[in-house]
Scaffold this motif. Structure first.
Motif, PDB file in Angstrom:
ATOM      1  N   THR A  20       0.834  -1.341  -0.146  1.00  0.00           N
ATOM      2  CA  THR A  20       0.090   0.216   0.101  1.00  0.00           C
ATOM      3  C   THR A  20       0.878   1.255   0.074  1.00  0.00           C
ATOM      4  O   THR A  20       1.755   1.566   0.793  1.00  0.00           O
ATOM      5  N   THR A  68      -9.012   5.730  -4.022  1.00  0.00           N
ATOM      6  CA  THR A  68      -9.313   6.204  -2.745  1.00  0.00           C
ATOM      7  C   THR A  68      -8.606   7.547  -2.635  1.00  0.00           C
ATOM      8  O   THR A  68      -7.328   7.250  -2.868  1.00  0.00           O
ATOM      9  N   GLN A  86      -7.467   9.186   9.642  1.00  0.00           N
ATOM     10  CA  GLN A  86      -8.305   8.602   8.716  1.00  0.00           C
ATOM     11  C   GLN A  86      -7.749   7.298   8.259  1.00  0.00           C
ATOM     12  O   GLN A  86      -8.419   6.162   8.167  1.00  0.00           O
ATOM     13  N   LEU A  87      -6.379   7.191   8.188  1.00  0.00           N
ATOM     14  CA  LEU A  87      -5.702   5.934   7.952  1.00  0.00           C
ATOM     15  C   LEU A  87      -5.867   4.859   9.190  1.00  0.00           C
ATOM     16  O   LEU A  87      -6.056   3.754   9.061  1.00  0.00           O
ATOM     17  N   ALA A  89      -8.419   4.905  11.376  1.00  0.00           N
ATOM     18  CA  ALA A  89      -9.885   4.526  11.373  1.00  0.00           C
ATOM     19  C   ALA A  89     -10.046   3.373  10.316  1.00  0.00           C
ATOM     20  O   ALA A  89     -10.849   2.566  10.409  1.00  0.00           O
ATOM     21  N   ASP A  90      -9.142   3.600   9.036  1.00  0.00           N
ATOM     22  CA  ASP A  90      -9.609   2.683   8.074  1.00  0.00           C
ATOM     23  C   ASP A  90      -8.598   1.233   8.176  1.00  0.00           C
ATOM     24  O   ASP A  90      -8.609   0.415   7.344  1.00  0.00           O
ATOM     25  N   ILE A  92      -5.384   1.070   7.843  1.00  0.00           N
ATOM     26  CA  ILE A  92      -4.471   1.109   6.911  1.00  0.00           C
ATOM     27  C   ILE A  92      -2.815   1.289   7.340  1.00  0.00           C
ATOM     28  O   ILE A  92      -2.758   2.231   7.979  1.00  0.00           O
ATOM     29  N   ARG A 142       1.722   4.661  11.202  1.00  0.00           N
ATOM     30  CA  ARG A 142       1.029   3.933  10.306  1.00  0.00           C
ATOM     31  C   ARG A 142       1.959   3.396   9.090  1.00  0.00           C
ATOM     32  O   ARG A 142       1.654   2.561   8.326  1.00  0.00           O
TER      33      ARG A 142
END
Length: 279
Positions: A20, A68, A86-87, A89-90, A92, A142
């Protein structure tokens, strides 16, 4: 070997399948960031985009259809923090980051360097250089342990090119930060930080810089192959630096200029200049 087999071979070599990668800085289809994204997708990577505004996201809706796309203006720390949230929460994890962000304000065109205003210089440092530090700090939890971060520099920060205004010192700060980020992140990870230091490119952003087009045409004359660097060449180098294949390369700036720096005294160019002086 047919084209499908060739593409599969490239993908296997880069070992980026299912990795990713977050790409920051796509402005349009001519962007270096978008060229990098195409190579990564071809190698089987999952690409996430971050753009600077909702309006930019809307303008890219057709180009990035089905992808995305997050919004993050790197001048706003709250938005950088929101990107990280956001990452989280997802769920990722980032295996790689492409930082292809630069901005300089030339409201009166290119002026002598010593006339650069404080506001111009500090804004350019904030967006073009400090943003890498701020984003990486926010995303530190992350990143995969062995993630790769790639930013886009320029082929030389020592050449006082008048057509580039005050951006060379800004890019010098960006490239210098790679060593310090690599060192500080080594306290808890193996994240690598590198730059692709590109020669003059034909992009929408560069075309808007006063005098840049003439410099680009000159570069084509100086480069030994008599052909300018392409965004695809920069993208291919970036993809390599993002891949596990470059695991031994860290805190480096890889110059991609097709040997322009060795050829400033090309005999034909010297003759053309001296002939003008004689006339």
């Amino acid at each position: 070997m047919n084209s499908t087999d060739s593409n599969d071979a490239v993908a296997d070599f880069l070992s980026l399948r299912n990795k990713t990668i977050l790409i920051m800085g796509v402005a349009n289809k001519k962007s270096v960031a978008f060229a990098i994204a195409k190579v990564l997708r071809g190698a089987g990577a999952n690409v996430i985009y971050s753009v600077r505004s909702e309006s930019r996201k809307e303008s890219l809706a057709k180009l990035l259809h089905g992808e995305t796309v997050l919004v993050c203006d790197v001048e706003d720390q709250a938005q950088i923090d929101q990107l990280a949230a956001q990452l989280v929460a997802d769920g990722i994890t980032i295996d790689g980051l492409v930082h292809s962000i630069a901005f300089a304000d030339y409201p009166e065109g290119i002026r002598p360097f010593h006339e650069t205003t404080r506001r111009q210089f500090l804004q350019a440092v904030d967006i073009s250089a400090y943003s890498l530090i701020s984003v990486c700090n926010a995303l530190r939890d992350r990143f995969a342990k062995d993630a790769s971060v790639v930013t886009i520099g320029i082929s030389t920060t020592r050449m006082a090119s008048e057509s580039y205004g005050f951006m060379a010192p800004i890019k010098a700060a960006l490239e210098s930060s790679l060593a310090f980020l690599t060192k500080s992140f080594s306290r808890f990870s193996e994240v690598r930080f590198n730059a692709v230091s590109a020669g003059l490119l034909k992009t929408s952003a560069s075309a808007g810089i006063p005098g840049y087009v003439d410099s680009y045409l000159y570069a084509e004359k100086v480069i030994p192959r008599r052909r300018a660097i392409t965004t695809d060449e920069v993208a291919n180098t970036a993809a390599f630096l993002l891949s596990p294949r470059s695991s031994g390369i860290a805190a480096q700036s890889l110059v991609v200029d097709a040997a322009m720096e060795i050829n400033y005294f090309d005999a034909d160019i010297v003759s053309a200049v001296t002939a003008q002086d004689i006339d």
